[in-house]
Write a protein that holds these residues in place. Sequence first.
Motif, short mmCIF file in Angstrom:
data_model
loop_
_atom_site.label_atom_id
_atom_site.label_comp_id
_atom_site.label_asym_id
_atom_site.label_seq_id
_atom_site.Cartn_x
_atom_site.Cartn_y
_atom_site.Cartn_z
N ALA A 1 0.35 -0.79 0.22
CA ALA A 1 -0.23 0.42 0.07
C ALA A 1 0.74 1.16 -0.09
O ALA A 1 0.29 2.16 -0.42
CB ALA A 1 -1.03 0.16 1.76
N LYS A 2 2.32 1.33 0.22
CA LYS A 2 3.26 2.21 0.30
C LYS A 2 3.86 2.29 -0.44
O LYS A 2 5.27 2.57 -0.77
CB LYS A 2 3.61 2.05 1.86
N GLY A 3 3.84 1.19 -1.54
CA GLY A 3 5.00 1.37 -2.90
C GLY A 3 6.11 0.93 -2.23
O GLY A 3 6.79 0.33 -4.22
N LYS A 4 6.37 -0.64 -2.07
CA LYS A 4 7.03 -1.13 -1.64
C LYS A 4 6.86 -2.48 -2.00
O LYS A 4 5.99 -3.13 -1.07
CB LYS A 4 7.97 -1.62 -0.55
N GLU A 5 7.15 -3.56 -2.74
CA GLU A 5 7.38 -4.49 -2.96
C GLU A 5 8.07 -5.60 -1.89
O GLU A 5 9.32 -5.57 -2.15
CB GLU A 5 7.02 -4.98 -4.42
N ILE A 6 7.52 -6.43 -1.16
CA ILE A 6 8.24 -7.62 -0.01
C ILE A 6 7.24 -8.42 -0.49
O ILE A 6 5.69 -8.76 -0.51
CB ILE A 6 8.35 -7.39 1.08
N LYS A 7 8.23 -10.25 -0.77
CA LYS A 7 6.78 -11.21 -0.65
C LYS A 7 7.55 -12.26 0.35
O LYS A 7 8.77 -13.01 0.52
CB LYS A 7 7.46 -12.24 -1.97
N ALA A 8 6.27 -13.45 1.30
CA ALA A 8 6.63 -13.57 1.52
C ALA A 8 7.13 -15.59 1.18
O ALA A 8 6.13 -15.40 0.21
CB ALA A 8 5.53 -14.30 2.89
N ILE A 9 7.82 -16.12 1.47
CA ILE A 9 7.92 -17.41 0.42
C ILE A 9 8.24 -18.80 1.27
O ILE A 9 8.27 -19.55 1.19
CB ILE A 9 9.55 -17.45 -0.48
N VAL A 10 7.86 -18.38 2.75
CA VAL A 10 7.82 -19.82 3.38
C VAL A 10 6.79 -19.13 4.85
O VAL A 10 7.78 -18.48 5.24
CB VAL A 10 9.32 -20.40 4.49
N VAL A 11 5.40 -19.79 4.81
CA VAL A 11 4.67 -19.18 6.36
C VAL A 11 5.07 -20.45 7.14
O VAL A 11 4.67 -21.24 7.32
CB VAL A 11 3.28 -19.23 5.49
N PHE A 12 5.40 -19.52 8.37
CA PHE A 12 5.44 -20.15 9.31
C PHE A 12 4.23 -20.81 10.17
O PHE A 12 4.17 -22.23 10.83
CB PHE A 12 6.59 -20.00 10.26
#
Length: 356
Positions: A116-127
């Motif tokens: 929403a703030k224009g930055k891209e991160i991605k979860a690749i493993v959900v604990f």
Amino acid sequence: MRKNNGDIVTMPHAVTRVARALHAAVAASLTIFLLAQPAAPARADSPEKIVIMVGGITKLIYLPARLTEQLGYFKAEGLDVELQSQPAGVDAENELLAGGVQAVVGFYDHAIDLQAKGKEIKAIVVFGQVPGEVEMVAARAAGSIRSMADVKGKTLGVTGLGSSTNFLTQYLASLKGVPRSQYTVLPVGADNSFIAAIRQGRIDAGMTTEPTVSQLLKSGDARVLVDMRNVEGTRAALGGTYPASSLYVQSAWLDTHPQEAAKLARALVKTLRYLNTHSAEEIAAQMPKDYIGNDEALYVSALKASLPMFTADGKMPADGPETVLKVLAGFNPSVKGRHIDLSRTFTNQFVNEVKP
């Protein structure tokens, strides 16, 4: 050179100059040859270092990170991983965005907030398929705070401003009709600093995790107000599963480091399988003494209460992203009313590739 009569005769100067010139030419040619040779290739067994920042490394919600290291699964994948710790997930997130670390073990909800703030991160493993968080009320305030509807005029503890505990606190209060303007939020960190805040009366209630929850219950300093350590409690509080603790990276890093991401996923999924097939006592035996503390029975008890939160395969729960978006959109002005592409906030690609 010598004549037959033994007299010494010196070598003519011209011959000396020719010999020196020839020696210099040979030396110069050898130097040029050596400089022209390609540099020795880097050793294939020297992997790029990956620094992972954990939003509170002793918290049981983030146990898979240190347990993976203890079990040797990072090294088995040929990874050079260094685990670091910050007291709150928002601090770990800031380290990632600044380029100080390559990955974070923190809450998935940051991926939505940052998009929403224009930055891209991605979860690749959900604990964790649930937050593993508990809203604790100080024993001295338990008579006046029986639900989140009673927090008007109270001071509520969170690990940090902008943290996931802050997100969840605001949502739970809003569900009971209490807007953010009617209570005070105080960042108090986790573990011992949270316990101190309860005991010193600086907060009336606050959100924390195991083993802090069990420590407060044993000492009698606090009681459970909202329990989100299991699926049932989380659905009752939030209306669905709430994927929380996870490994996330910047999307740009993921695009250029798919092999490293795949290795991280394999190592962490092996750990999640270990958590789902071993007892709390067996898991505790793998952890360093400074994690367990002086009360091993308390640690094991806290671990038993926490094990139901962990996924068995690292995959994102099907209803999870929508629930998290609903929670954030309920109070977060950065998210409310904004279009969020949830498909860009996580991927199951790497955990799907892990063999059974």
